[in-house]
Enzyme design. Structure first.
Site, PDB file in Angstrom:
ATOM      1  N   ASP A 183     -11.265  -6.652 -18.199  1.00 64.33           N
ATOM      2  CA  ASP A 183     -11.322  -7.745 -19.447  1.00 64.33           C
ATOM      3  C   ASP A 183      -9.960  -8.009 -19.978  1.00 64.33           C
ATOM      4  O   ASP A 183      -9.517  -6.900 -20.957  1.00 64.33           O
ATOM      5  CB  ASP A 183     -12.666  -7.292 -20.090  1.00 64.33           C
ATOM      6  CG  ASP A 183     -13.023  -8.288 -21.174  1.00 64.33           C
ATOM      7  OD1 ASP A 183     -12.027  -9.179 -21.172  1.00 64.33           O
ATOM      8  OD2 ASP A 183     -13.764  -8.253 -22.099  1.00 64.33           O
TER       9      ASP A 183
ATOM     10  N   HIS B 100       0.736  -1.251  -0.022  1.00 65.52           N
ATOM     11  CA  HIS B 100       0.115   0.056  -0.068  1.00 65.52           C
ATOM     12  C   HIS B 100       0.722   1.240   0.159  1.00 65.52           C
ATOM     13  O   HIS B 100       0.347   2.342  -0.416  1.00 65.52           O
ATOM     14  CB  HIS B 100      -1.075  -0.051   1.053  1.00 65.52           C
ATOM     15  CG  HIS B 100      -2.150   0.655   0.947  1.00 65.52           C
ATOM     16  ND1 HIS B 100      -2.452   1.980   0.260  1.00 65.52           N
ATOM     17  CD2 HIS B 100      -3.531   0.108   1.318  1.00 65.52           C
ATOM     18  CE1 HIS B 100      -3.733   2.180   0.390  1.00 65.52           C
ATOM     19  NE2 HIS B 100      -4.486   1.259   0.852  1.00 65.52           N
TER      20      HIS B 100
END
Length: 466
Positions: free
Chosen positions: A404, A177
């Site tokens: 995708d 992070h």
């Protein structure tokens, strides 16, 4: 790396390991300072893990020969623009400041290809699963390197692609992070998937790496730096991916009409709340269900303690700060609300939670730097509050299912570092427009009770709305 096995004896065979970086000569050596948004995460040893499941009814050989080369090539081209993921987090001794350093030719991103005979359909079905069931598909971050002068070099990302022959494959990403938050991470995923799918690199906005955009009106950077220097370095050197073996993970889908019904009910109760967001009512609902499902654990003590909910607000969406949405790095502040247990489990628990959450969100939106001042202390608060704290991770706005790679939307996407009762993950929904996926991890008894309570509340809300 040896083959990985979880407690259910699921075996994952490692096929290939390599390093991936930007194309040679495409990125000059670059140093990026850590802002006060980034520094607190250097003291938090937990990494972030997101997994995507894709259907692919072909053999492993077919995958290795046709899909894998494109995956790796498009990743390399993506890292040309998202080079911090192929850099090192450099943590030198005081008084030098930690920073992100890309040295020309760096290929520090560890890339693993594996194969598993686990039943793919069982993994993506919407039933409770042991939290350890996903562990074999999670890549470990490479070890931190300690130089002679005490400088630490911390690799920020690892990726594992696991093939399930004739069924599908997963892409699991483990990252620090310190480098960035969820918004920028998902920009990276969308860029990579778009490039892999279309072989064009102009479909997604390029990330902005200019750290001068982040202003520091309250002088937090030197204060946070001092805290970082005083933190135990062993925690920074050894990020933790803790996988408890006594809990199950479950994903609940809140339909759009259920969320809208809840919004109307809250507005009917408190008409002064002219606008109640999907985020607010969802968090209020899940918080109440979680607390009620754990009531048996504390009834004997009769303790009406203060309970807390922690969440994050993305400052890129605050117009007055003028931070572009394409900014790459951490840009979130934290908010915490506290409510007595008796109020949360009472008749008006959801309303009490919604009012408190909405108030805190508005407060952070109007004064975000006040939230920034608490960033360095937030993780110690998590530790001291223990079971009283619930943290929200993720957001439906991140559009995790819009990734995708050329084989359709993910069959499933999950946040794997939310693996304890203290955490709740929120995501967009794959099949229901406007719906929300909620991920929780409890013991089996609490999970069953949580499910029952949630269904009862949603049924009551629908009855009230009709």
């Amino acid at each position: 790396m040896a083959n990985k096995v979880n407690h259910d004896e699921t075996v994952v065979k490692i096929i290939e390991q390599c390093q991936v970086g930007p194309p040679p000569g495409s990125v000059p050596s670059t140093s990026l300072p850590l802002t006060f948004f980034d520094l607190p995460f250097l003291c938090c040893p937990v990494t972030c893990t997101r997994i995507f499941f894709y259907e692919f009814p072909h053999t492993t050989t077919h995958f290795m020969q046709t899909l894998l080369p494109n995956l790796k090539h498009s990743l390399s081209l993506t890292l040309q623009h998202f080079f911090p993921f192929s850099s090192n987090i450099v943590f030198p001794p005081k008084p030098q400041a930690p920073h992100i350093l890309y040295s020309q030719g760096d290929t520090t991103l560890h890339f693993i290809v594996a194969e598993s005979t686990t039943n793919f359909n069982n993994l993506v079905c919407n039933t409770p699963r042991d939290v350890t069931s996903m562990y074999p598909f999670v890549p470990e971050l490479p070890q931190t390197v300690a130089l002679q002068d005490g400088t630490l070099l911390i690799p920020p990302m690892a990726i594992q692609v696991t093939v399930f022959p004739n069924s599908g494959f997963t892409i699991c990403i483990n990252f620090s992070h310190v480098v960035t938050d969820g918004k920028a991470f998902h920009s990276f995923i969308k860029f990579w998937s778009s490039l892999c799918r279309s072989k064009e690199n102009n479909l997604v906005a390029l990330p902005l790496h200019d750290r001068d955009i982040i202003q520091d009106p309250n002088g937090l950077n030197p204060i946070f730096l001092e805290s970082v220097w005083n933190s135990p370095r062993e925690f920074i050197m050894n990020p933790i991916y803790n996988v408890p073996n006594d809990r199950v993970r479950h994903r609940f889908v809140l339909k759009r009409e259920q969320v809208e019904n809840l919004k109307r009910l809250v507005y009917t109760k408190y008409q002064s709340l002219l606008h109640v967001s999907t985020f607010v009512v969802t968090c209020a609902l899940i918080w109440v269900c979680k607390v009620k499902s754990s009531e048996d654990d504390i009834k004997s003590s009769g303790n009406d303690e203060e309970l807390y909910l922690s969440f994050w607000v993305d400052c890129r969406y605050l117009a007055e700060l003028k931070i572009p949405l394409t900014y790459f790095g951490n840009c979130v502040v934290n908010g915490i609300v506290g409510i007595k247990r008796s109020k949360l489990v009472g008749q008006n628990g959801i309303f009490e939670a919604a009012v408190a959450l909405r108030s805190k969100v508005k407060e952070l939106q109007s004064g975000p730097y006040e939230g920034a001042e608490t960033l360095m202390s937030i993780f110690s608060k998590f530790a001291t509050m223990g079971h009283r704290m619930t943290g929200i991770a993720g957001s439906p706005k991140l559009d995790a299912y819009e990734s995708d790679f050329g084989w359709g939307k993910p069959k499933l996407s999950e946040v794997l570092h939310v693996n304890s009762p203290a955490g709740v993950s929120l995501s967009d929904c794959r099949d229901k427009e406007g719906g929300i996926e909620v991920g929780v991890a409890f013991g089996r008894a609490q999970m069953q009770k949580f499910n029952t309570i949630l269904e009862e509340i949603l049924a009551d809300i629908a009855l009230h709305d009709s």
